[in-house]
Scaffold this motif. Structure first.
Motif, PDB file in Angstrom:
ATOM      1  N   ILE A  55       0.864  -1.178   0.000  1.00 52.76           N
ATOM      2  CA  ILE A  55       0.000   0.000   0.000  1.00 52.76           C
ATOM      3  C   ILE A  55       0.897   1.223   0.000  1.00 52.76           C
ATOM      4  CG2 ILE A  55      -1.815   1.252   1.219  1.00 52.76           C
ATOM      5  CD1 ILE A  55      -2.664  -1.412   2.486  1.00 52.76           C
ATOM      6  N   VAL A  56       0.882   1.967  -1.108  1.00 48.87           N
ATOM      7  CA  VAL A  56       1.773   3.117  -1.269  1.00 48.87           C
ATOM      8  C   VAL A  56       0.948   4.356  -1.570  1.00 48.87           C
ATOM      9  CG1 VAL A  56       2.171   2.513  -3.714  1.00 48.87           C
ATOM     10  CG2 VAL A  56       3.785   4.021  -2.530  1.00 48.87           C
ATOM     11  N   GLY A  57       1.215   5.435  -0.844  1.00 49.15           N
ATOM     12  CA  GLY A  57       0.431   6.651  -0.974  1.00 49.15           C
ATOM     13  C   GLY A  57       1.118   7.711  -1.817  1.00 49.15           C
ATOM     14  N   GLU A  58       0.315   8.466  -2.557  1.00 43.77           N
ATOM     15  CA  GLU A  58       0.836   9.618  -3.304  1.00 43.77           C
ATOM     16  C   GLU A  58       0.940  10.805  -2.345  1.00 43.77           C
ATOM     17  OE1 GLU A  58      -0.351  12.658  -6.951  1.00 43.77           O
ATOM     18  OE2 GLU A  58      -1.890  11.553  -5.858  1.00 43.77           O
ATOM     19  N   ILE A  59       2.102  10.947  -1.739  1.00 40.47           N
ATOM     20  CA  ILE A  59       2.352  12.024  -0.789  1.00 40.47           C
ATOM     21  C   ILE A  59       3.515  12.854  -1.332  1.00 40.47           C
ATOM     22  CG2 ILE A  59       2.989  12.613   1.574  1.00 40.47           C
ATOM     23  CD1 ILE A  59       0.253  11.294   1.399  1.00 40.47           C
ATOM     24  N   TRP A  83       2.315   9.249   7.705  1.00 38.25           N
ATOM     25  CA  TRP A  83       1.714   8.102   7.034  1.00 38.25           C
ATOM     26  C   TRP A  83       2.512   6.824   7.193  1.00 38.25           C
ATOM     27  CZ3 TRP A  83      -2.906   9.746   5.491  1.00 38.25           C
ATOM     28  CH2 TRP A  83      -3.067  11.122   5.241  1.00 38.25           C
ATOM     29  N   LEU A  84       3.666   6.913   7.856  1.00 37.02           N
ATOM     30  CA  LEU A  84       4.610   5.796   7.842  1.00 37.02           C
ATOM     31  C   LEU A  84       4.940   5.312   9.243  1.00 37.02           C
ATOM     32  CD1 LEU A  84       6.970   7.159   5.033  1.00 37.02           C
ATOM     33  CD2 LEU A  84       5.095   5.488   4.824  1.00 37.02           C
ATOM     34  N   LYS A  85       3.903   5.093  10.040  1.00 41.39           N
ATOM     35  CA  LYS A  85       4.090   4.605  11.397  1.00 41.39           C
ATOM     36  C   LYS A  85       3.659   3.152  11.549  1.00 41.39           C
ATOM     37  CE  LYS A  85       3.651   9.272  13.267  1.00 41.39           C
ATOM     38  NZ  LYS A  85       2.907  10.191  14.165  1.00 41.39           N
ATOM     39  N   GLY A  86       3.314   2.522  10.410  1.00 40.34           N
ATOM     40  CA  GLY A  86       3.009   1.106  10.427  1.00 40.34           C
ATOM     41  C   GLY A  86       1.535   0.761  10.437  1.00 40.34           C
TER      42      GLY A  86
END
Length: 425
Positions: free
Chosen positions: A229-233, A240-243
Motif C-alpha cells: 500500500i503506497v500513498g501519493e504524498i 503516514w509511515l508509522k506502520g
C-alpha cells in the motif's frame, strides 16, 4: 519492517494505459485518435489491457518485476481519475477477462501488479452522484457527498458541493458516511481477491482521517498480508509511515531534490542535495518508498530545463542507488520527451522501437536494473550520502561489502561523469 519484504527487491514500471499500447486483439466501440497524435486533456488513443499484455515480455526484458497501472476502472476521461464504476474495467480498455488474463500472465513472468485507487473523489457519472442530480435531496445517496445547496450546479456555475480542486467533474466523497466507507473498502478487497498485489493511493492526504486508512489497510491485508500500500504524498511523509497506514509513499521528496540539483536553472548545491536526500530516507522506520524521477504528473527528464544525456544517466544512477523500490515511468527507457501534463502522456512509438532501443538510455537502464539485482547491498545496505573534496559520494554498506557512487562536482558546467566502485570491507 511493516512493509512487505518483496518490495525492497521490486523494480516498478508505471503505465498510463491509454497511451501505452493498443492491441488489435481487442476492439473497443468508439472512435480514437491516431496513435502518435499530440495528446490533449480530452483525446482518447484507445490503449488497452491486451496491449499491455502483449508488451509484458518487453517489460520483463528490462528486468522489471512489478508494474503500477494508472486507473483502469470505467471512466469518461483518458486518464481515468474520473471514476464512474469502481467494479468495472473501462470498456475502452477491455473486459474483466482481459484483466484476469493480464494479471495471470504478469504473475507467470514474475511481475507483480498494483492498481491506482482514486478514493477521495469520483466522477459526475458515478451512479450515486447521478442519483443526486436526478432526485435532489430525496436521493437515497444524499449523504454520500458534501452538498451545500440544491439543485446541484454540476455543469454550470460555481459547484455547490465539495469537489477536488473545485473541479465540478470530481465530486468529493463524504468518507464520514458509513455506506461510503464500506463501498470503498469493498473495492479494495474486490480487486485484491482478483489477484492484484497492492494499491497506489491517489491523493490519500485529502481523506484526512487515519481511521479510514487504518481500516482500508486492515481489509486489504486480510485478503493478502503481502499487499503493498503506497500513498501519493508530495511532502513530509512521516505521518503516514508509522506502520498502521501505508507501507511507503511515492518519494517525491527525493525526486524534488534530484530535479533541483541536476535540472533546475537555479540549482541547489551539493551540500543541500545531501541534506534533502538524507531527509527522504530514514533507516529503520519500517517503510519501503517507491522512488521515482517522473510520473504522469511531471515533466519528463528529456524535457527538463538543463537536460542532457549525462544528467539523465546520473539521475538514474542515483535512483538505483537509493533504498526502496525504483520506479520507471513508461517510455523513459526509450528517451521519450514530454512537457507538462498532458504532453508528458504521449503514446509509445512502438513502430520505431528498434531505433529507440539504440539510444543510450535503453541499455543504461537495463544495466542499472541488472546492477541492483546482482548487488543485495543496494537493496539492503545502509545509506551514507556526503560531500567530500568537491565530490558527491553516495555509499551503500552491507555485510562485508560496500558500493560507492562518486560524482565530480567541479564538472557540473559540462558533463557529469560518475564512477561506481564495489569493494570488500
Amino acid at each position: 519492517m511493516f512493509a512487505p519484504a518483496w518490495v525492497k527487491d521490486a523494480i516498478f514500471y508505471q503505465i498510463f494505459p491509454d497511451r501505452f499500447c493498443r492491441s488489435e486483439r481487442y476492439h473497443a466501440v468508439g472512435k480514437f485518435v491516431e496513435w502518435g497524435s499530440k495528446p490533449t486533456r480530452e483525446n482518447m488513443f484507445g490503449g488497452n489491457l491486451a496491449g499491455i499484455e502483449d508488451k509484458l515480455e518487453y517489460i520483463a526484458g528490462l528486468g522489471v518485476n512489478a508494474i503500477y497501472l494508472c486507473p483502469i476502472f470505467k471512466s469518461n476521461s483518458n486518464h481515468r481519475y474520473h471514476t464512474v464504476d469502481y467494479f468495472e474495467i473501462d470498456p475502452v480498455l477491455g473486459t474483466l477477462e482481459d484483466f484476469d488474463r493480464l494479471v495471470k500472465k504478469a504473475h507467470k513472468l514474475k511481475i507483480r501488479v498494483i492498481l491506482d485507487g482514486v478514493f477521495n473523489h469520483c466522477s459526475r457519472g458515478f451512479f450515486q452522484f447521478n442519483s443526486l442530480m436526478e432526485l435532489g435531496p430525496n436521493s437515497p445517496y444524499v449523504d454520500w457527498f458534501h452538498v451545500k445547496g440544491w439543485p446541484l450546479n454540476a455543469y454550470s456555475g460555481k459547484p455547490n458541493y465539495e469537489c477536488w480542486w473545485n473541479f465540478p467533474a470530481l465530486p468529493k466523497f463524504n468518507t464520514d458516511c458509513p455506506d461510503v466507507r464500506e463501498y470503498l473498502f469493498s473495492v479494495g478487497e474486490y480487486w485484491m481477491k482478483r489477484g492484484i498485489d497492492g494499491w497506489r493511493l491517489d491523493v490519500p492526504n485529502e481523506i484526512d482521517d487515519d481511521s479510514f486508512w487504518q481500516e482500508f489497510r486492515r481489509r486489504v491485508k486480510a485478503v493478502n498480508p503481502d499487499a503493498y500500500i503506497v500513498g501519493e504524498i508530495w511532502d513530509d511523509p512521516l505521518r503516514w509511515l508509522k506502520g498502521d497506514l501505508f507501507d511507503g509513499v511515492m518519494n517525491y521528496v527525493f525526486r524534488k531534490a534530484v530535479m533541483q540539483f541536476l535540472f533546475d536553472e537555479n540549482p541547489i548545491d551539493v551540500a543541500e542535495f545531501c541534506e534533502r536526500v538524507r531527509g527522504a530516507f530514514v533507516e529503520g522506520r519500517g517503510d519501503i518508498p517507491m522512488n521515482l524521477l517522473g510520473s504522469h504528473d511531471t515533466t519528463r527528464l528529456g524535457s527538463q530545463p538543463r537536460t542532457s544525456i549525462e544528467r539523465i544517466k546520473l539521475a538514474y544512477a542515483l535512483l538505483f542507488f537509493m533504498p526502496g523500490a525504483p520506479c520507471i515511468y513508461y517510455g523513459e527507457e526509450l528517451s521519450m520527451k514530454g512537457g507538462k501534463d498532458p504532453d508528458n502522456r504521449r503514446s509509445v512509438p512502438w513502430e520505431n522501437l528498434g531505433e529507440m532501443q539504440k539510444k543510450p538510455m535503453y541499455e543504461f537502464i537495463r544495466q542499472m536494473v541488472d546492477m541492483r539485482k546482482k548487488n543485495s547491498v543496494l537493496r539492503d545496505g545502509s545509506l551514507d550520502i556526503r560531500c567530500e573534496d568537491n565530490r558527491l559520494v553516495v555509499e551503500r554498506r552491507g555485510k562485508g561489502v560496500s558500493m560507492t557512487l562518486t560524482v565530480d562536482v567541479e564538472t557540473f558546467a559540462g558533463d557529469l561523469p560518475f564512477t561506481i566502485e564495489t569493494k570488500k570491507i
